[in-house]
Design an enzyme around this catalytic site. Structure first.
Site, PDB file in Angstrom:
ATOM      1  CE1 TYR A  90      27.813 -33.425  -8.845  1.00 18.67           C
ATOM      2  CE2 TYR A  90      29.118 -31.944 -10.220  1.00 18.67           C
ATOM      3  CZ  TYR A  90      28.752 -33.226  -9.844  1.00 18.67           C
ATOM      4  OH  TYR A  90      29.315 -34.304 -10.472  1.00 18.67           O
ATOM      5  CG  HIS A  96      12.409 -23.900 -23.144  1.00 11.83           C
ATOM      6  ND1 HIS A  96      12.744 -24.386 -24.387  1.00 11.83           N
ATOM      7  CD2 HIS A  96      11.162 -24.342 -22.917  1.00 11.83           C
ATOM      8  CE1 HIS A  96      11.741 -25.110 -24.857  1.00 11.83           C
ATOM      9  NE2 HIS A  96      10.763 -25.097 -24.002  1.00 11.83           N
ATOM     10  CD  GLU A 140      11.873 -27.281 -21.404  1.00 11.23           C
ATOM     11  OE1 GLU A 140      10.874 -27.666 -20.784  1.00 11.23           O
ATOM     12  OE2 GLU A 140      12.023 -27.539 -22.613  1.00 11.23           O
ATOM     13  CD  GLU A 183      21.624 -28.998  -9.783  1.00 12.51           C
ATOM     14  OE1 GLU A 183      20.865 -29.972  -9.617  1.00 12.51           O
ATOM     15  OE2 GLU A 183      22.571 -29.012 -10.600  1.00 12.51           O
ATOM     16  CE1 TYR A 224       5.791 -30.711 -26.889  1.00 13.39           C
ATOM     17  CE2 TYR A 224       5.504 -33.076 -27.087  1.00 13.39           C
ATOM     18  CZ  TYR A 224       5.978 -32.001 -26.399  1.00 13.39           C
ATOM     19  OH  TYR A 224       6.637 -32.199 -25.209  1.00 13.39           O
ATOM     20  CG  HIS A 225       8.889 -31.420 -29.195  1.00 10.54           C
ATOM     21  ND1 HIS A 225       9.214 -32.249 -28.154  1.00 10.54           N
ATOM     22  CD2 HIS A 225       8.738 -30.194 -28.652  1.00 10.54           C
ATOM     23  CE1 HIS A 225       9.258 -31.555 -27.021  1.00 10.54           C
ATOM     24  NE2 HIS A 225       8.964 -30.304 -27.305  1.00 10.54           N
ATOM     25  CB  SER A 241      -4.103 -39.378  13.183  1.00  7.06           C
ATOM     26  OG  SER A 241      -3.076 -40.172  13.719  1.00  7.06           O
ATOM     27  CG  HIS A 289       7.118 -29.489  -2.915  1.00  9.98           C
ATOM     28  ND1 HIS A 289       5.954 -29.744  -2.234  1.00  9.98           N
ATOM     29  CD2 HIS A 289       7.218 -28.133  -2.998  1.00  9.98           C
ATOM     30  CE1 HIS A 289       5.368 -28.584  -1.926  1.00  9.98           C
ATOM     31  NE2 HIS A 289       6.130 -27.589  -2.379  1.00  9.98           N
ATOM     32  N   GLY A 305       6.197 -39.037 -15.220  1.00  9.09           N
ATOM     33  CA  GLY A 305       7.163 -38.037 -15.663  1.00  9.09           C
ATOM     34  C   GLY A 305       6.592 -36.640 -15.733  1.00  9.09           C
TER      35      GLY A 305
END
Ligand SMILES: *[C@@H]1O[C@H](CO)[C@@H](O)[C@H](O)[C@H]1NC(C)=O
Ligand SMILES: *[C@@H]1O[C@H](CO)[C@@H](O)[C@H](O)[C@H]1NC(C)=O
Ligand SMILES: *[C@@H]1O[C@H](CO)[C@@H](O)[C@H](O)[C@H]1NC(C)=O
Ligand SMILES: *[C@@H]1O[C@H](CO)[C@@H](O)[C@H](O)[C@H]1NC(C)=O
Ligand SMILES: *[C@@H]1O[C@H](CO)[C@@H](O)[C@H](O)[C@H]1NC(C)=O
Ligand SMILES: *[C@@H]1O[C@H](CO)[C@@H](O)[C@H](O)[C@H]1NC(C)=O
Ligand SMILES: *[C@@H]1O[C@H](CO)[C@@H](O)[C@H](O)[C@H]1NC(C)=O
Ligand SMILES: *[C@@H]1O[C@H](CO)[C@@H](O)[C@H](O)[C@H]1NC(C)=O
Ligand SMILES: *[C@@H]1O[C@H](CO)[C@@H](O)[C@H](O)[C@H]1NC(C)=O
Ligand SMILES: *[C@@H]1O[C@H](CO)[C@@H](O)[C@H](O)[C@H]1NC(C)=O
Ligand SMILES: *[C@@H]1O[C@H](CO)[C@@H](O)[C@H](O)[C@H]1NC(C)=O
Ligand SMILES: [Zn+2]
Length: 730
Positions: A269, A372, A421, A433, A533-534, A607, A678, A688
């Site tokens: 939520y 983001h 993000e 949400e 990266y980062h 099946s 999904h 992850g």
């Protein structure tokens, strides 16, 4: 955040080639094995001819304005929840382009770094062996590395705490790495974990360490990740050259991403002020962790040399790296790390910018485009602000099409600039949400761009119905100022391979509500300049010197995403190909049969699943025939008085394209992780980022080793596919 798919899939191929057990492969199927329906190379003229609208869009995109946007975003701190004015600035740019825009805020749990320390010492006499610097070098050439409000190195959502203990090198800290350590009799309980980046999402490394009774984790970047672009290979390090700066540190979230993303305290939520909050420790570590550079890691590794089992004997892929050490497990008796990590926990505001162009004829069909905005550092020139600059430019191009050519999209276009993000897709998850009823009723597709440009190799992942339309748009874009199309380059490098969606960027919440998505971007390979990266070195200076001088990759990506959005919003019939979904599911079925074999589970009856996929494919091709018929009626001009009837038939077909994927999320959540609904794709529970196909069944076989659960998920997966097939049925 973003998983570098280009590098990752090459890595995955290496892993497949090596002799690891099938079970291990099955839980890391970055690239599924049966790429039978690769996109065919076509002999059509390249680039494909453009319509006047498309021509106008392509010409609107300018590398000069993109460079301006990039400069703005990369010269101010924009850690999650820290820069409202940047959110407003984004909304203002979209508004200037004629798009009604504003901010949507949430009140979420985040934590920020206060202080940390790390020391290597002899326990007996207290003498200090090494004191890592824990910070990145300040570079004269790179202005933002010295900003007074630059962000310290740290892990988002890490725990505060102290630990003083011997330490063990745990490789990439995969579950299977820990199994190997236990097999070798290496003590883990009460020790500190020293782990390499690479492989699973960093939060799951810390989770694994915690589950094995370890008391803290230190994560480092190994230069083995850098392909040929290393100092050892004669390349100068940044800022002089393209190799990795030895002090660079990968910040990042340590949330347990595969359990659920979003605000840890409000699962399911939206995080509005005053809502009830649950215990964050379900998805955040209890043990402290810190990230370090390879320069800081080298002495820690060396101190383990000769202790425990040498890396070569451990004999696992991704274990031995490129530093001068034997990558021994340790522990080295009496050699300890003192680690301290102090974080400040807050419930604080974050801001998404949201812009809307109302559709003219299909108000109940919506295309969402998102990126983001927050970054771990002042820069963030690649992650995420190459994508941010692209979306601002896309807004400008669409706005000009409206202003100069009187265009109105047939369906709604929504632009989103997400905050937070990096901590775990917080801004996008909370928004989905909150607006779920409307999204469920109207969303057709979500287009995500995170790292739009960190190197010259385009990549594409997405749900299968969008493969064709996403590939077609590539044929209309010239790549990086050359006379080759983006399609030519992409196809040659990827052999037509389109990735599946796991997690690691903002499409996650959409996919698991049954909204089809694509994720596009461009990255570096083994012989391109190393993307930090980062790190503070993901800066404007790096981008203009090494990453994308001239903003040529940015420009092509902006043209591409704009054309794709235009097509999806403008076509009378939603241009999705649902047959591709059926064909892909058949491939995943073949992979699943192999997993059944490799886990000795041949008693499992597949099946029901087989017949559900076959039914889905039949309905998809029937709908495809209807779509073709409607397209030819449209092109050949229907009788004047049939217009209403034709429009009704178009609407009906479009509703099927829009809604069928809701069927895949109709069975409740996956075992132990309700957020992920999904039944065809999910991030691997132990990876992850990297996706698993038919996750309910695959993980019951590979991780849970539970035949009853596998049977249950064959039934549920088949039922969900039947629900989808019934929606598709014309
Ligand atoms: C927000 O970002 C902008 C643009 O980079 C910058 O000018 C401003 O100083 C930042 N604000 C804060 C509070 O850091
Ligand atoms: C402390 O002990 C270690 C090993 O026990 C030894 O190598 C080191 O020289 C000692 N240092 C001092 C200052 O005594
Ligand atoms: C690697 O480490 C060993 C042992 O510490 C040392 O003797 C050797 O000189 C180092 N090699 C390089 C290339 O730094
Ligand atoms: C943790 O370690 C830090 C730095 O060594 C120290 O200042 C702090 O007092 C320690 N905290 C606790 C609770 O022991
Ligand atoms: C778009 O449509 C919505 C819903 O019909 C309406 O409330 C809103 O005012 C419209 N926005 C614009 C800019 O026309
Ligand atoms: C989404 O819409 C479908 C109908 O298309 C409905 O069956 C389902 O309950 C809705 N789900 C949510 C979460 O609103
Ligand atoms: C375009 O490609 C051809 C080869 O296909 C090459 O001969 C030509 O020089 C290229 N033109 C430009 C402008 O790059
Ligand atoms: C934009 O591209 C042109 C032509 O390729 C180049 O000359 C110019 O320097 C680029 N502009 C920026 C800001 O990089
Ligand atoms: C849809 O995809 C299928 C299989 O992937 C292909 O055979 C078919 O030609 C495609 N349909 C269209 C209209 O392109
Ligand atoms: C499957 O059975 C074979 C032969 O009995 C055995 O060697 C193998 O280890 C088993 N594999 C698994 C994953 O249980
Ligand atoms: C296997 O899964 C079933 C069905 O979800 C569950 O009831 C059972 O407890 C599981 N068995 C084990 C050993 O976890
Ligand atoms: Zn990112």
């Amino acid at each position: 955040m973003h998983y570098n798919i280009w590098t990752a899939s090459s890595l995955a191929l290496l892993l497949f080639a090596a002799n690891e057990g099938a079970v291990v492969e099955a839980c890391q199927p970055v690239r599924h094995k049966h790429s039978t329906r690769l996109v065919k190379r076509e002999s059509a003229p390249f680039p494909m001819p453009l319509t006047p609208d498309e021509e106008a869009l392509v010409r609107s995109v300018s590398n000069t304005s993109i460079a301006d946007w990039s400069y703005y975003y990369t010269h101010g701190q924009h850690l999650a929840g820290r820069n409202q004015s940047m959110a407003q600035w984004t909304a203002d740019r979209w508004a200037e382009s004629g798009i009604a825009s504003g901010l949507v805020s949430y009140n979420v749990y985040l934590n920020y770094p206060v202080s940390k320390s790390l020391r290597l010492r002899h326990a007996r006499n207290g003498s200090v062996i090494f004191e890592p610097s824990l910070e990145e070098e300040v570079l004269e050439q790179d202005d933002t590395t010295s900003y007074p409000d630059r962000v310290p190195t740290f892990h988002g959502y890490s725990a505060s705490g102290n630990a003083s203990a011997e330490y063990v090198y745990v490789g990439q800290a995969r579950r299977t790495d820990f199994q190997r350590l236990l097999e070798l009799g290496i003590p883990l309980e009460g020790k500190i974990a020293l782990a390499r980046y690479g492989g699973p999402f960093r939060g799951l490394k810390v989770k694994m360490a915690q589950e094995h009774g370890m008391v803290a984790a230190v994560l480092f970047t190994d230069p083995a990740e850098d392909g040929d672009m290393t100092e050892a290979n004669g390349h100068a390090a940044y800022p002089e050259g393209p190799a990795r700066n030895p002090s660079s540190v990968q910040r990042g979230s340590v949330q347990f991403l595969s359990t659920y993303p979003g605000d840890p305290t409000t699962p399911g939520y939206p995080s509005k002020e005053g809502v009830p909050r649950t215990d964050a420790s379900v998805v955040t570590p209890r043990i402290p962790s810190i990230p370090i550079s390879y320069a800081d890691a080298a002495p820690l590794l060396s101190a383990l040399d000769g202790h425990g089992i040498a890396g070569k004997e451990v004999n696992r892929n991704g274990w031995v790296g490129a530093l001068n050490a034997t990558y021994s497990t340790g522990p080295a008796p009496g050699v300890v790390l003192d680690l301290s990590n102090v974080m400040e926990n807050q419930i604080t505001d974050i801001w998404n910018a949201v812009g809307i162009i109302n559709g003219s004829t299909h108000a109940d069909e919506t295309i969402v485009i998102g990126n983001h905005r927050d970054a771990w550092i002042v820069g963030g020139a690649a992650d995420p602000n190459s994508g941010t600059a692209v979306v601002v430019e896309l807004a400008r191009a669409l706005g000009r099409l409206v202003a100069e050519r009187g265009w109105r999209p047939k369906r709604n276009i929504v632009l989103c600039s997400w905050d937070a993000e990096e901590y775990g897709m917080v801004g996008s998850t909370e928004w989905v949400e909150e607006y779920l009823p409307w999204l469920n009723a109207t969303a057709v597709s979500y287009l995500n761009i995170d790292v739009g440009a960190s190197g010259p190799h385009p990549y594409l992942s997405g749900t299968p119905e969008l493969h064709d339309v996403a590939v077609e748009a590539m044929k209309k874009v010239l790549w990086r100022g050359t006379n080759r199309t983006m399609y030519d380059v992409w196809n040659e490098e990827n052999q037509g391979h389109i990735g599946t969606l796991g997690s690691g960027s903002d499409y996650t919440a959409f996919v698991h509500k049954g909204i089809g998505s694509v994720d596009v971007g461009s990255g570096g390979g083994a012989s391109d300049p190393v993307y930090h990266y980062h790190s503070n070195f993901d800066s404007y200076h790096w981008m203009t010197t090494f990453g994308d001088p001239g903003f040529v990759t940015h420009k092509s990506m902006a043209q591409y995403l704009t054309l794709l959005a235009y097509r999806l919003a403008d076509a009378d019939l939603i241009p999705s190909n649902i047959s591709t979904y059926g064909a892909e599911m058949s491939d995943y079925f073949t992979d699943l049969e192999e997993t059944v074999q490799s886990t000795n589970s041949s008693a499992l009856d597949l099946s029901l699943l087989r017949s559900a996929i076959d039914d889905f494919s039949r309905q998809a091709s029937a709908l495809g025939a209807v779509q073709q018929q409607l397209i030819s009626l449209l092109t050949h001009g229907a009788e004047q008085n049939d217009d209403d009837a034709l429009l009704a038939r178009i609407k009906e077909a479009n509703q099927k394209s829009r809604d069928f994927q809701r069927g895949f999320v109709s069975q409740g959540g996956l075992p132990g992780r309700e957020f992920y609904k999904h039944v065809v794709f999910a991030p691997g529970i132990d990876t992850g980022y990297a996706p698993t196909t038919f996750p309910g069944i695959t993980e019951a076989l590979v991780q849970a080793h539970n035949a009853t659960l596998a049977e249950e998920w064959v039934r549920k997966t088949a039922a969900a596919i039947k629900v989808a097939a019934d929606i598709v049925k014309p």
